[in-house]
Write a protein that holds these residues in place. Structure first.
Motif, PDB file in Angstrom:
ATOM      1  N   MET A   1      28.228  52.702  63.202  1.00  0.00           N
ATOM      2  CA  MET A   1      28.063  52.785  61.765  1.00  0.00           C
ATOM      3  C   MET A   1      26.726  52.201  61.312  1.00  0.00           C
ATOM      4  SD  MET A   1      30.594  54.253  60.205  1.00  0.00           S
ATOM      5  CE  MET A   1      30.848  53.657  58.584  1.00  0.00           C
ATOM      6  N   GLU A   2      26.190  51.257  62.045  1.00  0.00           N
ATOM      7  CA  GLU A   2      24.941  50.633  61.597  1.00  0.00           C
ATOM      8  C   GLU A   2      23.750  51.584  61.706  1.00  0.00           C
ATOM      9  OE1 GLU A   2      25.816  49.608  65.812  1.00  0.00           O
ATOM     10  OE2 GLU A   2      26.886  49.137  63.985  1.00  0.00           O
ATOM     11  N   ASP A   3      23.859  52.649  62.509  1.00  0.00           N
ATOM     12  CA  ASP A   3      22.775  53.622  62.634  1.00  0.00           C
ATOM     13  C   ASP A   3      22.879  54.758  61.616  1.00  0.00           C
ATOM     14  OD1 ASP A   3      21.649  52.253  64.769  1.00  0.00           O
ATOM     15  OD2 ASP A   3      22.846  53.334  66.242  1.00  0.00           O
TER      16      ASP A   3
ATOM     17  N   PHE B   1      28.996  65.603  52.258  1.00  0.00           N
ATOM     18  CA  PHE B   1      30.331  66.180  52.191  1.00  0.00           C
ATOM     19  C   PHE B   1      30.313  67.381  51.268  1.00  0.00           C
ATOM     20  CE2 PHE B   1      31.131  61.545  52.790  1.00  0.00           C
ATOM     21  CZ  PHE B   1      31.613  61.615  54.084  1.00  0.00           C
ATOM     22  N   ASP B   2      31.401  68.139  51.269  1.00  0.00           N
ATOM     23  CA  ASP B   2      31.472  69.363  50.484  1.00  0.00           C
ATOM     24  C   ASP B   2      31.854  69.144  49.031  1.00  0.00           C
ATOM     25  OD1 ASP B   2      34.120  68.749  50.673  1.00  0.00           O
ATOM     26  OD2 ASP B   2      34.734  70.647  51.545  1.00  0.00           O
ATOM     27  N   GLY B   3      31.951  67.925  48.594  1.00  0.00           N
ATOM     28  CA  GLY B   3      32.237  67.661  47.190  1.00  0.00           C
ATOM     29  C   GLY B   3      33.701  67.448  46.877  1.00  0.00           C
ATOM     30  N   GLY B   4      34.555  67.467  47.892  1.00  0.00           N
ATOM     31  CA  GLY B   4      35.967  67.184  47.652  1.00  0.00           C
ATOM     32  C   GLY B   4      36.133  65.777  47.099  1.00  0.00           C
ATOM     33  N   SER B   5      36.990  65.616  46.113  1.00  0.00           N
ATOM     34  CA  SER B   5      37.109  64.317  45.453  1.00  0.00           C
ATOM     35  C   SER B   5      37.560  63.214  46.401  1.00  0.00           C
ATOM     36  CB  SER B   5      38.072  64.416  44.271  1.00  0.00           C
ATOM     37  OG  SER B   5      39.359  64.774  44.725  1.00  0.00           O
ATOM     38  N   ASN B   6      38.313  63.559  47.432  1.00  0.00           N
ATOM     39  CA  ASN B   6      38.745  62.526  48.370  1.00  0.00           C
ATOM     40  C   ASN B   6      37.613  62.068  49.282  1.00  0.00           C
ATOM     41  OD1 ASN B   6      38.740  65.019  49.660  1.00  0.00           O
ATOM     42  ND2 ASN B   6      40.222  64.361  51.168  1.00  0.00           N
ATOM     43  N   MET B   7      36.560  62.860  49.386  1.00  0.00           N
ATOM     44  CA  MET B   7      35.431  62.491  50.239  1.00  0.00           C
ATOM     45  C   MET B   7      34.306  61.838  49.450  1.00  0.00           C
ATOM     46  SD  MET B   7      36.485  63.360  53.154  1.00  0.00           S
ATOM     47  CE  MET B   7      35.178  63.499  54.315  1.00  0.00           C
ATOM     48  N   GLY B   8      33.958  62.424  48.313  1.00  0.00           N
ATOM     49  CA  GLY B   8      32.749  62.007  47.620  1.00  0.00           C
ATOM     50  C   GLY B   8      32.924  61.128  46.407  1.00  0.00           C
ATOM     51  N   GLY B   9      34.134  60.775  46.058  1.00  0.00           N
ATOM     52  CA  GLY B   9      34.337  59.940  44.878  1.00  0.00           C
ATOM     53  C   GLY B   9      33.670  58.580  45.027  1.00  0.00           C
ATOM     54  N   LYS B  10      33.286  57.984  43.909  1.00  0.00           N
ATOM     55  CA  LYS B  10      32.553  56.718  43.946  1.00  0.00           C
ATOM     56  C   LYS B  10      33.445  55.516  44.233  1.00  0.00           C
ATOM     57  CE  LYS B  10      28.794  58.091  40.975  1.00  0.00           C
ATOM     58  NZ  LYS B  10      28.003  57.808  39.807  1.00  0.00           N
ATOM     59  N   PHE B  11      34.745  55.658  44.045  1.00  0.00           N
ATOM     60  CA  PHE B  11      35.637  54.520  44.212  1.00  0.00           C
ATOM     61  C   PHE B  11      36.747  54.867  45.204  1.00  0.00           C
ATOM     62  CE2 PHE B  11      34.047  54.631  39.852  1.00  0.00           C
ATOM     63  CZ  PHE B  11      33.299  53.472  39.856  1.00  0.00           C
ATOM     64  N   ILE B  12      36.915  54.048  46.210  1.00  0.00           N
ATOM     65  CA  ILE B  12      38.004  54.129  47.189  1.00  0.00           C
ATOM     66  C   ILE B  12      38.002  55.449  47.968  1.00  0.00           C
ATOM     67  CG2 ILE B  12      40.464  53.708  47.581  1.00  0.00           C
ATOM     68  CD1 ILE B  12      40.613  52.410  44.878  1.00  0.00           C
ATOM     69  N   ARG B  13      36.948  56.168  47.952  1.00  0.00           N
ATOM     70  CA  ARG B  13      36.855  57.409  48.712  1.00  0.00           C
ATOM     71  C   ARG B  13      36.092  57.142  49.999  1.00  0.00           C
ATOM     72  NH1 ARG B  13      40.669  58.661  45.560  1.00  0.00           N
ATOM     73  NH2 ARG B  13      40.237  59.902  43.749  1.00  0.00           N
ATOM     74  N   VAL B  14      36.034  58.129  50.861  1.00  0.00           N
ATOM     75  CA  VAL B  14      35.390  57.966  52.162  1.00  0.00           C
ATOM     76  C   VAL B  14      33.948  57.492  52.016  1.00  0.00           C
ATOM     77  CG1 VAL B  14      34.625  59.190  54.227  1.00  0.00           C
ATOM     78  CG2 VAL B  14      36.887  59.642  53.290  1.00  0.00           C
ATOM     79  N   GLN B  15      33.178  58.149  51.152  1.00  0.00           N
ATOM     80  CA  GLN B  15      31.769  57.761  51.026  1.00  0.00           C
ATOM     81  C   GLN B  15      31.624  56.343  50.510  1.00  0.00           C
ATOM     82  OE1 GLN B  15      29.259  57.403  48.456  1.00  0.00           O
ATOM     83  NE2 GLN B  15      30.510  57.693  46.653  1.00  0.00           N
TER      84      GLN B  15
ATOM     85  N   ARG C   1      33.739  53.857  50.977  1.00  0.00           N
ATOM     86  CA  ARG C   1      34.145  52.923  52.033  1.00  0.00           C
ATOM     87  C   ARG C   1      33.060  52.795  53.096  1.00  0.00           C
ATOM     88  NH1 ARG C   1      40.400  53.402  53.226  1.00  0.00           N
ATOM     89  NH2 ARG C   1      40.143  51.168  53.477  1.00  0.00           N
ATOM     90  N   ILE C   2      32.420  53.919  53.436  1.00  0.00           N
ATOM     91  CA  ILE C   2      31.322  53.866  54.405  1.00  0.00           C
ATOM     92  C   ILE C   2      30.155  53.077  53.822  1.00  0.00           C
ATOM     93  CG2 ILE C   2      29.567  55.256  55.582  1.00  0.00           C
ATOM     94  CD1 ILE C   2      31.739  57.395  55.993  1.00  0.00           C
ATOM     95  N   LEU C   3      29.871  53.283  52.543  1.00  0.00           N
ATOM     96  CA  LEU C   3      28.777  52.574  51.888  1.00  0.00           C
ATOM     97  C   LEU C   3      29.023  51.064  51.851  1.00  0.00           C
ATOM     98  CD1 LEU C   3      26.074  53.295  50.653  1.00  0.00           C
ATOM     99  CD2 LEU C   3      27.192  53.463  48.432  1.00  0.00           C
ATOM    100  N   GLU C   4      30.273  50.649  51.786  1.00  0.00           N
ATOM    101  CA  GLU C   4      30.594  49.219  51.846  1.00  0.00           C
ATOM    102  C   GLU C   4      30.173  48.622  53.183  1.00  0.00           C
ATOM    103  OE1 GLU C   4      34.764  48.813  51.198  1.00  0.00           O
ATOM    104  OE2 GLU C   4      34.630  49.225  49.050  1.00  0.00           O
ATOM    105  N   ILE C   5      30.298  49.414  54.238  1.00  0.00           N
ATOM    106  CA  ILE C   5      29.964  48.951  55.582  1.00  0.00           C
ATOM    107  C   ILE C   5      28.459  49.018  55.827  1.00  0.00           C
ATOM    108  CG2 ILE C   5      30.268  49.439  58.048  1.00  0.00           C
ATOM    109  CD1 ILE C   5      33.041  50.607  57.257  1.00  0.00           C
ATOM    110  N   ASN C   6      27.828  50.088  55.326  1.00  0.00           N
ATOM    111  CA  ASN C   6      26.409  50.297  55.580  1.00  0.00           C
ATOM    112  C   ASN C   6      25.735  50.806  54.308  1.00  0.00           C
ATOM    113  OD1 ASN C   6      23.872  51.092  56.393  1.00  0.00           O
ATOM    114  ND2 ASN C   6      24.562  52.184  58.204  1.00  0.00           N
TER     115      ASN C   6
ATOM    116  N   PHE D   1      25.120  58.822  50.025  1.00  0.00           N
ATOM    117  CA  PHE D   1      25.887  60.058  49.901  1.00  0.00           C
ATOM    118  C   PHE D   1      25.055  61.144  49.229  1.00  0.00           C
ATOM    119  CE2 PHE D   1      28.535  62.679  47.055  1.00  0.00           C
ATOM    120  CZ  PHE D   1      29.239  63.377  48.012  1.00  0.00           C
ATOM    121  N   VAL D   2      25.066  62.338  49.813  1.00  0.00           N
ATOM    122  CA  VAL D   2      24.413  63.513  49.237  1.00  0.00           C
ATOM    123  C   VAL D   2      25.392  64.673  49.344  1.00  0.00           C
ATOM    124  CG1 VAL D   2      22.479  65.116  49.438  1.00  0.00           C
ATOM    125  CG2 VAL D   2      22.139  62.708  49.970  1.00  0.00           C
TER     126      VAL D   2
END
Length: 64
Positions: free
Chosen positions: A1-3, A9-23, A25-30, A35-36
């Motif tokens: 993850m550090e690299d 993502f394709d814009g699905g709300s579960n992937m790209g949402g600003k809160f509690i979504r995949v992007q 959570r990843i942004l919290e780590i790195n 996200f684009v």
């Protein structure tokens, strides 16, 4: 993850949402993993919308 330097993502709300979504959570780590929205999906959406109108469809067929 550090690299990781970006997320696309394709814009699905579960992937790209600003809160509690995949992007988010990843942004919290790195913080460098920005996200684009995937440009291939954006282009596909534009072509789909263009083809819905007869003017857009005729224009694209003329260019072909």
């Amino acid at each position: 993850m550090e690299d990781l330097r970006g997320q696309g993502f394709d814009g699905g709300s579960n992937m790209g949402g600003k809160f509690i979504r995949v992007q988010a959570r990843i942004l919290e780590i790195n913080l460098k993993a920005l996200f684009v929205h995937c440009f291939a999906h954006r282009l596909n959406q534009v072509v789909e919308k263009t083809m819905e109108s007869s003017v857009g469809r005729n224009l694209l067929m003329t260019l072909n």
